[in-house]
Design a protein around this motif. Structure first.
Motif, short mmCIF file in Angstrom:
data_model
loop_
_atom_site.label_atom_id
_atom_site.label_comp_id
_atom_site.label_asym_id
_atom_site.label_seq_id
_atom_site.Cartn_x
_atom_site.Cartn_y
_atom_site.Cartn_z
N UNK A 114 9.89 -8.68 2.81
CA UNK A 114 9.60 -9.40 4.06
C UNK A 114 8.17 -9.90 4.15
N UNK A 115 7.41 -10.19 3.01
CA UNK A 115 6.15 -10.79 2.80
C UNK A 115 5.02 -9.94 3.60
N UNK A 116 5.05 -8.62 3.52
CA UNK A 116 3.99 -7.84 4.08
C UNK A 116 3.56 -6.94 2.97
N UNK A 117 1.95 -6.89 2.98
CA UNK A 117 1.30 -6.26 1.86
C UNK A 117 1.20 -4.81 2.10
N UNK A 141 -5.06 -0.28 -4.16
CA UNK A 141 -4.69 -1.84 -3.59
C UNK A 141 -5.21 -2.70 -5.06
N UNK A 142 -4.42 -3.88 -5.12
CA UNK A 142 -4.95 -4.89 -6.04
C UNK A 142 -6.48 -5.47 -5.60
N UNK A 164 -7.63 2.35 -7.98
CA UNK A 164 -6.68 1.56 -8.86
C UNK A 164 -5.73 0.72 -7.90
N UNK A 165 -4.60 0.64 -8.48
CA UNK A 165 -3.56 -0.09 -7.94
C UNK A 165 -2.76 0.66 -6.61
N UNK A 166 -1.78 0.19 -6.07
CA UNK A 166 -0.99 0.77 -4.87
C UNK A 166 -0.55 2.16 -5.56
#
Length: 297
Positions: A114-117, A141-142, A164-166
């Protein structure tokens, strides 16, 4: 062109969240909060300039970045479901709870649709540092999303590390808690043995404090064991036990043998099974349960 100011939503104004939210609003970010069980933190935050939402949907519609500071993964998933109808594309949910990485990844996938990070930014230290704005924070997070979040996190954190990442923030938080809760189990057993062999706690502390085995966690732990301050480290035994179960689950998925993790978990399970499940039973109180299991007052 100047970027519009982020508008912040905050869910979970408990022991840690109250201080975090206080720093966000006092350092200039528009803040929307919502009540859960205890209205006192909400009333305090409103007096400092925050706005109280009447529903999760309203909070979501008013916020470009929403922080969750909840007990664990089930509570985070429930909050995200309640927020969903009001979420705006381009907004971000930041989970500061000690979560379960598999749940974090699933929630992030659902929000991406839905376009939410989504980002994970769990904490370390105590409510004292939350109030002072000097918590430690480990972020998954990126790089671009981290750059957007860092100025807000900086209002309540003294040390911020992008791990690092998610999902990596929650993975690192579980590793961090394994070490700290392992210390708690080790100190509790050592103190019981010390008393059994006739070495008073005061003498024990004189040897350890200021030496190579001293550390900040030891000092807050001994704030109770030595000084009797029941609120020296306000992290509940029940939350500690939950985190250790998450650590075991992560290790199981990675096919890693965890004899030490399981031993530490069992120390907390013993405390939980013998009455340590109250909202005011904190990690340093583990020493009492270990002492009683060894026939000590």
């Amino acid at each position: 062109m100047t970027k519009p100011q982020e508008t912040i939503g905050f869910i979970g104004t408990g022991l840690m969240g109250h201080g975090m939210a206080k720093n966000i609003v006092e350092k200039g970010f528009p803040l929307t909060v919502i009540a859960h069980r205890n209205r006192k933190p909400i009333e305090d935050l409103v007096s400092r300039g925050a706005t109280e939402a009447s529903s999760y949907e309203e909070l979501a519609s008013r916020s470009s970045i929403i922080f969750l500071c909840l007990t664990g993964a089930p509570e985070a998933a429930e909050a995200v479901a309640k927020l969903r109808p009001g979420l705006q594309p381009g907004s971000v949910i930041v989970d500061c709870s000690t979560g379960e990485p598999t749940v974090t990844m699933k929630l992030a996938q659902d929000m991406e649709a839905i376009g939410v990070a989504y980002a994970d930014a769990p904490l370390s230290r105590t409510p004292k540092e939350a109030w002072e704005g000097t918590l430690d924070c480990m972020v998954g997070a990126d790089e671009d999303l981290f750059a957007r979040l860092e100025p807000v996190i900086d209002t309540w954190a003294g040390k911020i590390v992008r791990v690092g990442g998610l999902g990596d923030g929650h993975r690192m938080k579980l590793l961090n808690n394994f070490i700290s809760l392992g210390y708690a189990a080790l100190y509790s057993e050592a103190l019981a043995l010390s008393r059994k062999v006739g070495i008073p706690i005061e003498q024990f502390d004189k040897v350890i404090r200021g030496g190579r085995m001293d550390c900040g966690f030891y000092q807050t732990f001994m704030g109770y064991a030595l000084e009797g301050n029941r609120e020296a480290h306000r992290f509940t035994l029940s939350n500690a036990y939950k985190d250790l179960r998450y650590i075991e689950s992560m290790a199981n998925a990675a096919t890693v043998a965890t004899p030490l993790t399981s031993s530490v978990k069992n120390a907390f399970a013993m405390a939980m099974a013998t009455g340590g499940d109250g909202s005011e039973d904190y990690v340093p109180h583990l020493a009492d349960f270990v002492a009683r299991a060894n026939g000590l007052d």
